[in-house]
Design an enzyme around this catalytic site. Structure first.
Site, PDB file in Angstrom:
ATOM      1  N   HIS A 190       0.854  -1.187   0.000  1.00 19.99           N
ATOM      2  CA  HIS A 190       0.000   0.000   0.000  1.00 19.99           C
ATOM      3  C   HIS A 190       0.891   1.238   0.000  1.00 19.99           C
ATOM      4  O   HIS A 190       1.932   1.270   0.667  1.00 19.99           O
ATOM      5  CB  HIS A 190      -0.888  -0.041   1.252  1.00 19.99           C
ATOM      6  CG  HIS A 190      -1.839   1.095   1.398  1.00 19.99           C
ATOM      7  ND1 HIS A 190      -1.444   2.358   1.818  1.00 19.99           N
ATOM      8  CD2 HIS A 190      -3.176   1.168   1.195  1.00 19.99           C
ATOM      9  CE1 HIS A 190      -2.502   3.152   1.859  1.00 19.99           C
ATOM     10  NE2 HIS A 190      -3.559   2.452   1.493  1.00 19.99           N
TER      11      HIS A 190
ATOM     12  N   ARG B  15      -2.734   1.430  -4.486  1.00 23.85           N
ATOM     13  CA  ARG B  15      -2.481  -0.005  -4.567  1.00 23.85           C
ATOM     14  C   ARG B  15      -2.711  -0.472  -5.993  1.00 23.85           C
ATOM     15  O   ARG B  15      -3.325   0.215  -6.804  1.00 23.85           O
ATOM     16  CB  ARG B  15      -3.423  -0.769  -3.627  1.00 23.85           C
ATOM     17  CG  ARG B  15      -3.149  -0.583  -2.162  1.00 23.85           C
ATOM     18  CD  ARG B  15      -4.166  -1.340  -1.320  1.00 23.85           C
ATOM     19  NE  ARG B  15      -5.453  -0.651  -1.264  1.00 23.85           N
ATOM     20  CZ  ARG B  15      -6.592  -1.214  -0.853  1.00 23.85           C
ATOM     21  NH1 ARG B  15      -6.604  -2.485  -0.498  1.00 23.85           N
ATOM     22  NH2 ARG B  15      -7.705  -0.515  -0.811  1.00 23.85           N
TER      23      ARG B  15
ATOM     24  N   LYS C  11      -6.209  -0.044  -8.280  1.00 23.02           N
ATOM     25  CA  LYS C  11      -7.060   0.940  -7.617  1.00 23.02           C
ATOM     26  C   LYS C  11      -7.101   2.228  -8.429  1.00 23.02           C
ATOM     27  O   LYS C  11      -6.361   2.399  -9.414  1.00 23.02           O
ATOM     28  CB  LYS C  11      -6.540   1.221  -6.206  1.00 23.02           C
ATOM     29  CG  LYS C  11      -6.676   0.037  -5.253  1.00 23.02           C
ATOM     30  CD  LYS C  11      -8.138  -0.257  -4.951  1.00 23.02           C
ATOM     31  CE  LYS C  11      -8.284  -1.367  -3.928  1.00 23.02           C
ATOM     32  NZ  LYS C  11      -9.696  -1.628  -3.573  1.00 23.02           N
TER      33      LYS C  11
ATOM     34  N   ASP D  36      -5.647   8.858  -6.755  1.00 20.15           N
ATOM     35  CA  ASP D  36      -6.058   9.641  -5.591  1.00 20.15           C
ATOM     36  C   ASP D  36      -4.980  10.688  -5.354  1.00 20.15           C
ATOM     37  O   ASP D  36      -3.793  10.354  -5.267  1.00 20.15           O
ATOM     38  CB  ASP D  36      -6.211   8.740  -4.362  1.00 20.15           C
ATOM     39  CG  ASP D  36      -6.766   9.477  -3.137  1.00 20.15           C
ATOM     40  OD1 ASP D  36      -6.535  10.695  -3.013  1.00 20.15           O
ATOM     41  OD2 ASP D  36      -7.427   8.821  -2.305  1.00 20.15           O
TER      42      ASP D  36
ATOM     43  N   CYS E   8      -3.932  12.248  -2.807  1.00 22.99           N
ATOM     44  CA  CYS E   8      -3.059  12.143  -1.631  1.00 22.99           C
ATOM     45  C   CYS E   8      -1.829  11.301  -1.911  1.00 22.99           C
ATOM     46  O   CYS E   8      -0.770  11.507  -1.309  1.00 22.99           O
ATOM     47  CB  CYS E   8      -3.825  11.600  -0.426  1.00 22.99           C
ATOM     48  SG  CYS E   8      -4.211   9.844  -0.487  1.00 22.99           S
ATOM     49  N   TYR E   9      -1.943  10.357  -2.861  1.00 27.20           N
ATOM     50  CA  TYR E   9      -0.782   9.510  -3.171  1.00 27.20           C
ATOM     51  C   TYR E   9       0.254  10.248  -4.007  1.00 27.20           C
ATOM     52  O   TYR E   9       1.330   9.710  -4.265  1.00 27.20           O
ATOM     53  CB  TYR E   9      -1.235   8.222  -3.862  1.00 27.20           C
ATOM     54  CG  TYR E   9      -2.036   7.349  -2.932  1.00 27.20           C
ATOM     55  CD1 TYR E   9      -1.434   6.790  -1.808  1.00 27.20           C
ATOM     56  CD2 TYR E   9      -3.393   7.138  -3.134  1.00 27.20           C
ATOM     57  CE1 TYR E   9      -2.167   6.021  -0.919  1.00 27.20           C
ATOM     58  CE2 TYR E   9      -4.133   6.371  -2.252  1.00 27.20           C
ATOM     59  CZ  TYR E   9      -3.513   5.809  -1.148  1.00 27.20           C
ATOM     60  OH  TYR E   9      -4.241   5.061  -0.266  1.00 27.20           O
TER      61      TYR E   9
ATOM     62  N   ASP F 270      -9.217  14.699  -3.868  1.00 24.64           N
ATOM     63  CA  ASP F 270      -8.779  13.351  -4.258  1.00 24.64           C
ATOM     64  C   ASP F 270      -8.789  13.199  -5.777  1.00 24.64           C
ATOM     65  O   ASP F 270      -7.768  12.920  -6.411  1.00 24.64           O
ATOM     66  CB  ASP F 270      -9.734  12.365  -3.561  1.00 24.64           C
ATOM     67  CG  ASP F 270      -9.760  10.957  -4.138  1.00 24.64           C
ATOM     68  OD1 ASP F 270      -9.139  10.697  -5.173  1.00 24.64           O
ATOM     69  OD2 ASP F 270     -10.424  10.091  -3.538  1.00 24.64           O
TER      70      ASP F 270
ATOM     71  N   ASP G 142     -10.921  18.860   1.269  1.00 27.69           N
ATOM     72  CA  ASP G 142     -10.665  18.700   2.701  1.00 27.69           C
ATOM     73  C   ASP G 142      -9.214  19.057   2.963  1.00 27.69           C
ATOM     74  O   ASP G 142      -8.415  19.215   2.043  1.00 27.69           O
ATOM     75  CB  ASP G 142     -11.011  17.289   3.189  1.00 27.69           C
ATOM     76  CG  ASP G 142     -10.225  16.204   2.449  1.00 27.69           C
ATOM     77  OD1 ASP G 142      -8.984  16.232   2.503  1.00 27.69           O
ATOM     78  OD2 ASP G 142     -10.865  15.325   1.835  1.00 27.69           O
TER      79      ASP G 142
ATOM     80  N   HIS H 277      -6.418  16.175   1.954  1.00 25.30           N
ATOM     81  CA  HIS H 277      -6.005  16.129   0.546  1.00 25.30           C
ATOM     82  C   HIS H 277      -5.310  17.416   0.118  1.00 25.30           C
ATOM     83  O   HIS H 277      -4.419  17.390  -0.726  1.00 25.30           O
ATOM     84  CB  HIS H 277      -7.201  15.825  -0.352  1.00 25.30           C
ATOM     85  CG  HIS H 277      -7.588  14.381  -0.344  1.00 25.30           C
ATOM     86  ND1 HIS H 277      -8.543  13.872   0.512  1.00 25.30           N
ATOM     87  CD2 HIS H 277      -7.111  13.334  -1.065  1.00 25.30           C
ATOM     88  CE1 HIS H 277      -8.659  12.571   0.312  1.00 25.30           C
ATOM     89  NE2 HIS H 277      -7.800  12.213  -0.637  1.00 25.30           N
TER      90      HIS H 277
END
Length: 423
Positions: free
Chosen positions: A237, A280, A283, A286, A288-289, A341, A348, A351
């Protein structure tokens, strides 16, 4: 136009060829992937029209973001009630976002925030998610990082920190196998190890007893795919992988990682069409990654350089930095400020923080004495460089480590007295 004058991926006619091909086999995940790509395609149509008018696009909406952040410092709506146990995190996310955007914090505000964080500090060490709450390694990490950021305004913020009880707390969270539990009676996972290592390193609390057998436990978390999992035997992850390699760097134990396997897994998490990262295998993208995966690549680069790997670039990180910037600037900026995201998601502070952190990593290449910037869009899009191990500004790390370098590391057997909490 951006400083290299290069063609943007999103404006290229060939870009649509990067879309996902389900090979006529529809699955739940393939349907979701195509849905996200279609949403981005709609945004790109509008972006390309804007780009034809003004080649400085995309533009970082700095003023909108800082307005959103200042609002969060003073008041949070009822939708944030669910984060009542994450208040030091909210301080960190907002302060770090401001730091990246180079928004000045008044001294009075810095001291107010530090005083609040002092109320979150527990008598027996560590910080809870709010005043009166039990100590937890995650908000402890967030609180210490927030204090480091504020130390750029005034080092007086460090007066609230009790290093003696903090060290005792870290020792209590450690397990016999070298891992760390998140709180008393809580779960053990790799996040706790990173939080403990980061806090200990920046406050000069690293000792042999604190991280005995920790490298071996971290090595067991690396999976067959190459990334790290939360605990041994689980799925790789992005967030856990960052924690794994960052913790090994912090405790000087990178020899325990299969670094090339980690590199292969991490670079393959960057999405071909979107340009951002997934967390991952199989998936969705996003924002945040952008940091959890994108920020891990400078760490991998650091290890490869230390190993004198001849394939390491002297000009860029080992991912498409421009593609990531395009995704963040075109697809992840909320029109009213804050970052998201992916298209269709709400803004938010979490993020906003990690999207901006990823943007910083993508803009700045720092390796030894080498320093290069690569800014997509307007030159005004340039943000402050972050330290990828701690995810706070480089200057904040320097100030904190200099401040705590005058205070010797502690041993639990010798730590029988507590410092006075000045807050």
């Amino acid at each position: 136009m951006d400083e290299l004058g290069a063609i943007l991926r999103y404006t290229s006619e060939k870009h649509s060829k990067n879309k996902f091909d389900d090979e006529s086999v529809k699955t739940e995940s393939s349907i979701e992937q195509i849905r996200v790509e279609n949403a981005i395609s709609v945004i790109l149509e509008e972006f390309n029209r804007d780009f034809e008018i003004d080649s400085d696009f995309p533009i970082l909406r700095r003023d909108d973001h800082t307005m959103f952040l200042w609002k969060g410092i003073r008041h949070l709506g009822t939708s944030y009630e669910c984060l009542d146990a994450s208040r030091p995190w909210l301080c960190y996310w907002i302060l770090h976002s401001m730091e990246i955007l180079e928004e000045a914090i008044p001294t009075g505000t810095a001291l107010e925030i530090a005083k609040f964080l002092g109320k979150c500090q527990c008598p027996k060490g560590g910080f809870g998610g709010g005043p009166g709450q039990a100590a937890h390694l995650a908000p402890t990490y967030a609180a210490v990082n927030a204090l480091c950021i504020l130390s750029q305004v005034t080092e007086d913020v460090f007066n609230i920190l009790n290093r003696n009880t903090l060290y005792d707390y870290l020792m209590r969270m450690r397990t016999e196998e070298g891992s760390f539990k998140m709180h008393e009676g809580g779960e053990v996972d790799i996040r706790g190890t990173y939080c403990a290592a980061s806090v200990a390193k920046v406050t000069n609390l690293c000792t042999e007893e604190l991280f005995k057998d920790t490298p071996q436990w971290l090595a067991r978390c690396q999976t067959y795919e190459g990334g790290f999992s939360g605990t041994p035997g689980l799925e790789a992850h992005g967030g856990y992988s960052f924690c794994g390699i960052a913790a090994l760097i912090l405790i000087n134990a990178t020899k325990y990682a299969d670094i090339k396997s980690l590199l292969r897994w991490t670079v393959n998490r960057q999405m071909k069409y979107e340009g951002g990262f997934q967390g991952r295998t199989n998936k969705l993208v996003d924002g945040c990654y952008s940091f959890w995966q994108g920020g891990a690549l400078p760490l991998i680069h650091m290890v490869l350089c230390a190993n004198e790997d001849p394939a390491v670039s002297a000009n860029s990180w080992l991912f498409d930095q421009r593609a990531l910037q395009e995704y963040l600037l075109v697809c992840c900026q909320h029109p009213n400020g804050g970052l998201i995201d992916k298209p269709g998601k709400a803004r938010d502070y979490y993020h906003t923080c990690y999207c901006l952190s990823g943007l910083s990593v993508a803009q700045h290449f720092v390796s030894g004495h080498l320093y290069k910037t690569n800014v997509v869009g307007s030159p005004k899009n340039k943000v402050r460089s972050v330290h990828p191990v701690f995810n706070i500004g480089v200057n904040a790390v320097v100030i904190a480590q200099r401040y705590f370098s005058h205070q010797i590391p502690l041993n639990s057997s010798e730590n029988n007295s507590s410092e006075q909490n000045s807050s």
